[in-house]
Design an enzyme around this catalytic site. Structure first.
Site, PDB file in Angstrom:
ATOM      1  N   ASN A   1      13.934  42.231  35.659  1.00  0.00           N
ATOM      2  CA  ASN A   1      13.546  41.463  34.474  1.00  0.00           C
ATOM      3  C   ASN A   1      13.222  40.001  34.749  1.00  0.00           C
ATOM      4  O   ASN A   1      12.576  39.355  33.935  1.00  0.00           O
ATOM      5  CB  ASN A   1      14.601  41.605  33.367  1.00  0.00           C
ATOM      6  CG  ASN A   1      15.932  41.006  33.736  1.00  0.00           C
ATOM      7  OD1 ASN A   1      16.238  40.855  34.913  1.00  0.00           O
ATOM      8  ND2 ASN A   1      16.739  40.671  32.751  1.00  0.00           N
TER       9      ASN A   1
ATOM     10  N   GLU B   1      26.245  39.779  39.130  1.00  0.00           N
ATOM     11  CA  GLU B   1      25.892  39.418  37.749  1.00  0.00           C
ATOM     12  C   GLU B   1      25.359  40.686  37.102  1.00  0.00           C
ATOM     13  O   GLU B   1      24.292  41.178  37.480  1.00  0.00           O
ATOM     14  CB  GLU B   1      24.844  38.298  37.722  1.00  0.00           C
ATOM     15  CG  GLU B   1      25.335  36.972  38.255  1.00  0.00           C
ATOM     16  CD  GLU B   1      26.428  36.316  37.402  1.00  0.00           C
ATOM     17  OE1 GLU B   1      26.658  36.745  36.250  1.00  0.00           O
ATOM     18  OE2 GLU B   1      27.064  35.371  37.898  1.00  0.00           O
TER      19      GLU B   1
ATOM     20  N   CYS C   1      19.905  40.158  30.248  1.00  0.00           N
ATOM     21  CA  CYS C   1      21.348  40.398  30.270  1.00  0.00           C
ATOM     22  C   CYS C   1      22.036  39.598  29.173  1.00  0.00           C
ATOM     23  O   CYS C   1      23.010  40.036  28.583  1.00  0.00           O
ATOM     24  CB  CYS C   1      21.927  40.032  31.631  1.00  0.00           C
ATOM     25  SG  CYS C   1      21.662  38.320  32.069  1.00  0.00           S
TER      26      CYS C   1
HETATM   27  P1  NAP Z   1      19.481  48.066  38.443  1.00  0.00           P
HETATM   28  O1  NAP Z   1      18.848  49.371  38.147  1.00  0.00           O
HETATM   29  O2  NAP Z   1      20.943  48.025  38.638  1.00  0.00           O
HETATM   30  O3  NAP Z   1      18.714  47.507  39.722  1.00  0.00           O
HETATM   31  C1  NAP Z   1      18.996  46.246  40.242  1.00  0.00           C
HETATM   32  C2  NAP Z   1      18.659  46.205  41.707  1.00  0.00           C
HETATM   33  O4  NAP Z   1      19.539  47.053  42.427  1.00  0.00           O
HETATM   34  C3  NAP Z   1      17.244  46.685  42.041  1.00  0.00           C
HETATM   35  O5  NAP Z   1      16.726  45.887  43.074  1.00  0.00           O
HETATM   36  C4  NAP Z   1      17.494  48.103  42.527  1.00  0.00           C
HETATM   37  O6  NAP Z   1      16.480  48.589  43.364  1.00  0.00           O
HETATM   38  C5  NAP Z   1      18.766  47.869  43.304  1.00  0.00           C
HETATM   39  N1  NAP Z   1      19.541  49.067  43.633  1.00  0.00           N
HETATM   40  C6  NAP Z   1      19.515  50.280  43.053  1.00  0.00           C
HETATM   41  N2  NAP Z   1      20.400  51.106  43.674  1.00  0.00           N
HETATM   42  C7  NAP Z   1      20.990  50.381  44.647  1.00  0.00           C
HETATM   43  C8  NAP Z   1      21.984  50.666  45.645  1.00  0.00           C
HETATM   44  N3  NAP Z   1      22.559  51.866  45.770  1.00  0.00           N
HETATM   45  N4  NAP Z   1      22.340  49.682  46.476  1.00  0.00           N
HETATM   46  C9  NAP Z   1      21.784  48.457  46.390  1.00  0.00           C
HETATM   47  N5  NAP Z   1      20.833  48.135  45.484  1.00  0.00           N
HETATM   48  C10 NAP Z   1      20.445  49.083  44.624  1.00  0.00           C
HETATM   49  O7  NAP Z   1      19.160  47.002  37.286  1.00  0.00           O
HETATM   50  P2  NAP Z   1      17.767  46.669  36.604  1.00  0.00           P
HETATM   51  O8  NAP Z   1      17.331  47.855  35.813  1.00  0.00           O
HETATM   52  O9  NAP Z   1      16.814  46.089  37.595  1.00  0.00           O
HETATM   53  O10 NAP Z   1      18.195  45.485  35.603  1.00  0.00           O
HETATM   54  C11 NAP Z   1      18.740  45.768  34.348  1.00  0.00           C
HETATM   55  C12 NAP Z   1      20.228  45.530  34.352  1.00  0.00           C
HETATM   56  O11 NAP Z   1      20.537  44.323  35.005  1.00  0.00           O
HETATM   57  C13 NAP Z   1      20.804  45.370  32.955  1.00  0.00           C
HETATM   58  O12 NAP Z   1      22.035  46.036  32.866  1.00  0.00           O
HETATM   59  C14 NAP Z   1      21.022  43.873  32.834  1.00  0.00           C
HETATM   60  O13 NAP Z   1      21.994  43.499  31.900  1.00  0.00           O
HETATM   61  C15 NAP Z   1      21.376  43.514  34.207  1.00  0.00           C
HETATM   62  N6  NAP Z   1      21.086  42.107  34.463  1.00  0.00           N
HETATM   63  C16 NAP Z   1      22.130  41.243  34.534  1.00  0.00           C
HETATM   64  C17 NAP Z   1      21.912  39.900  34.732  1.00  0.00           C
HETATM   65  C18 NAP Z   1      23.050  38.917  34.799  1.00  0.00           C
HETATM   66  O14 NAP Z   1      22.807  37.806  35.272  1.00  0.00           O
HETATM   67  N7  NAP Z   1      24.240  39.245  34.357  1.00  0.00           N
HETATM   68  C19 NAP Z   1      20.613  39.437  34.901  1.00  0.00           C
HETATM   69  C20 NAP Z   1      19.559  40.348  34.832  1.00  0.00           C
HETATM   70  C21 NAP Z   1      19.822  41.680  34.626  1.00  0.00           C
HETATM   71  P3  NAP Z   1      15.313  49.546  42.766  1.00  0.00           P
HETATM   72  O15 NAP Z   1      14.562  48.726  41.786  1.00  0.00           O
HETATM   73  O16 NAP Z   1      14.537  49.927  43.950  1.00  0.00           O
HETATM   74  O17 NAP Z   1      15.999  50.703  42.114  1.00  0.00           O
HETATM   75  O1  G3H Z   2      18.712  38.805  32.289  1.00  0.00           O
HETATM   76  C1  G3H Z   2      19.530  38.008  32.691  1.00  0.00           C
HETATM   77  C2  G3H Z   2      19.230  36.605  32.880  1.00  0.00           C
HETATM   78  O2  G3H Z   2      20.227  35.978  33.638  1.00  0.00           O
HETATM   79  C3  G3H Z   2      19.039  35.944  31.538  1.00  0.00           C
HETATM   80  O3  G3H Z   2      18.530  34.674  31.683  1.00  0.00           O
HETATM   81  O4  G3H Z   2      19.226  33.811  29.452  1.00  0.00           O
HETATM   82  O5  G3H Z   2      17.546  32.597  30.824  1.00  0.00           O
HETATM   83  O6  G3H Z   2      16.971  34.777  29.749  1.00  0.00           O
HETATM   84  P1  G3H Z   2      18.039  33.925  30.357  1.00  0.00           P
END
Ligand code: NAP
Ligand code: G3H
Length: 478
Positions: free
Chosen positions: A158, A254, A288
């Site tokens: 994202n 995160e 997130c």
């Molecule tokens: P995701 O599916 O968990 O993927 C995140 C990253 O992990 C991608 O680069 C993915 O690669 C990789 N990955 C997948 N399986 C893995 C493994 N076994 N080992 C190591 N890496 C692996 O998350 P997303 O769909 O990209 O993002 C959405 C989620 O992220 C939401 O839950 C959101 O809340 C959270 N998020 C949190 C924050 C925060 O700062 N708290 C910020 C942004 C997003 P691939 O793409 O190749 O699968």
């Molecule tokens: O999606 C997770 C990001 O850390 C959110 O950043 O609050 O600036 O959109 P933002």
């Protein structure tokens, strides 16, 4: 197999395709068109590249911090020069509206510059040995900060540029090398980010750009013996999996959130509605930190719902090229999941105030009222443009429901009484509380963290710099 649409990745210090020629098609979420192919690297070639990246760290750490800073500042300048081109890649790859995609790039440039400046001012400590009874004043301890070695940076889809650079910049600035695993849907933007870094003068072997599916190379990278620290942003399930696999190395995770906006009876409802709509629906709720539930006191609920629904009806829905606020979700699977939450809530008695309309992966902004605790949408993270309204009888009930969530990223509290707002803020089990404003990560130099299932460790600028160094103590015995 690779074609001339393959975007080369940085492996063994060179821009190249994979040895096998295998690639992954990257299609735009909103048009379904192929926008490029990225190399699908094998574990063997990653292993060879990581060796070079580990070796390159030694001379990088020996350079002066000013020399490293100069390269990073140049990186920021190049990103700014290329903001349209990189913004276009983000827009096409993750369907983020054009203006937000471009501002993601400028925000990143600013983040990098601040990181450089902050790093110049972080120093170790000197201690004298007589602080304990029977201590020795002739011992002087020099506690310096030294790099951890090689940092594995894993980013989410994202914010494919910003949330990648916010791991890479602190790691490099502090003298580490980096293995960067971009989200697959976001990898082209990630490659452009690293291209700018190499163009700025970074030794090319210092970064291995590990393109490939997380399901194929993720476990291998996480368990690689040369990885000294992992900085991950993504879903909670992936984060938990990484925490189970990684051993004896620091982790910063995160993860997901279910940020509540608590609206008290004395709140400024116009302000609350405006902030809640911006917080919940920007980038179609794929943040997130998006507001993912509203806990509102009964006596003002009808009025608040009306104000929110009036604004939700006005949100632009369409394509990122047209700068619409609500754009298609990252894929159909995500849209199916969000739809399943809406359907479950409807079956259990929730009221659809606005929305519940779908065209493929484009979900119109949806507002659900009368949501209750037995509905999945009260607890699960949708990552889509839907907002549940949960009516509560008291401050205590709002705090209890807020804290019952497995997540603890951020929360908003709306009240015109600062004592009430502060009292609630103190009781919330989250990383940050926003008083009378929407939840959001920035300003980027504030500490940013989640508790419970929302994360481990802290980001921010100083905090991220501190997360990639350790103490090295030398004792002078006079
Ligand atoms: P995701 O599916 O968990 O993927 C995140 C990253 O992990 C991608 O680069 C993915 O690669 C990789 N990955 C997948 N399986 C893995 C493994 N076994 N080992 C190591 N890496 C692996 O998350 P997303 O769909 O990209 O993002 C959405 C989620 O992220 C939401 O839950 C959101 O809340 C959270 N998020 C949190 C924050 C925060 O700062 N708290 C910020 C942004 C997003 P691939 O793409 O190749 O699968
Ligand atoms: O999606 C997770 C990001 O850390 C959110 O950043 O609050 O600036 O959109 P933002």
């Amino acid at each position: 197999m690779s074609t001339d649409q393959t975007v080369k990745t940085l492996i063994h210090g060179e821009w190249n395709v994979s040895e096998s020629g295998k690639t992954i098609d990257i299609k735009s979420p909103h048009k379904g068109e192929l926008i490029g192919q990225v190399p699908s690297l094998s574990q063997e070639e990653l292993d060879a590249s990581i060796k070079k990246t580990v070796e390159a760290q030694v001379s990088w750490a020996e350079q002066s911090i000013q020399a490293r800073g100069d390269i990073l500042k140049k990186w920021a300048d190049i990103l700014e020069e290329r903001k349209e081109e990189i913004g276009e890649a983000i827009m096409l790859e993750v369907a983020k509206k054009r203006s937000s995609a471009i501002s993601e790039v400028t925000r990143t440039a600013e983040y990098i510059r601040y990181t450089v400046e902050e790093a110049y001012r972080l120093n170790g400590e000197v201690k004298r040995g007589d602080g304990f009874k029977g201590g020795n004043p002739n011992k002087i301890g020099l506690a310096e900060k030294t790099p951890l070695g090689t940092v594995l940076a894993i980013g989410p889809f994202n914010y494919p540029v910003n949330l990648s650079a916010s791991k890479i910049a602190p790691a490099l600035m502090q003298g580490n090398s980096v293995i960067f695993k971009p989200a697959t849907q976001g990898a082209i933007s990630g490659i452009k980010l690293v291209q700018a870094l190499v163009d700025a003068g970074m030794p090319s072997e210092l970064v291995t750009l590990a393109t490939g599916r997380g399901s194929v190379i993720g476990d291998f990278l996480v368990q690689h013996p040369e990885v000294d620290m992992i900085s991950f942003t993504g879903g909670t399930a992936t984060g938990r999996h990484i925490a189970e696999l990684a051993s004896m190395i620091p982790l910063v995770l995160e993860l997901g959130g279910k940020d509540p906006a608590i609206v008290m009876g004395d709140a400024d409802l116009n302000k609350a509605a405006k902030e809640i709509v911006a917080g919940a629906y920007s980038y179609s709720g794929q943040r997130c930190t998006a507001i993912k539930r509203v806990l509102v006191q009964h006596e003002v609920a009808d009025e608040l719902v009306k104000k929110i629904s009036d604004q939700v009806s006005e949100l632009s829905v369409g394509m990122p090229e047209d700068d619409a606020t609500i754009t298609p979700l990252i894929d159909n699977k995500s849209a199916d999941y969000v739809q399943s939450l809406i359907d479950d809530a409807k079956e259990k008695g929730a009221t659809v105030v606005v929305g519940d309309k779908r065209e493929g992966n484009l979900l119109h902004p949806t507002l659900l009222d009368n949501v209750t605790s037995d509905m999945k949408v009260a607890w699960e993270e949708p990552f889509g443009p839907i907002l549940p309204i949960i009516r509560v009888s008291s401050q205590e009930e709002a705090v209890r429901l807020a804290n019952e969530s497995e997540y603890g990223l951020q929360a908003s509290v709306f009240s015109t009484d600062m004592d009430t707002a502060m009292d609630i803020a103190q009781k919330l089990e989250v990383g940050s509380v926003q008083l009378n404003a929407k939840t959001e990560r920035g300003p980027d130099h504030f500490p940013f963290l989640g508790v419970k299932a929302s994360g481990l460790g802290v980001q921010g600028i100083r905090e991220s710099l501190q997360s990639v160094v350790r103490d090295k103590v030398t004792v002078i015995n006079m």
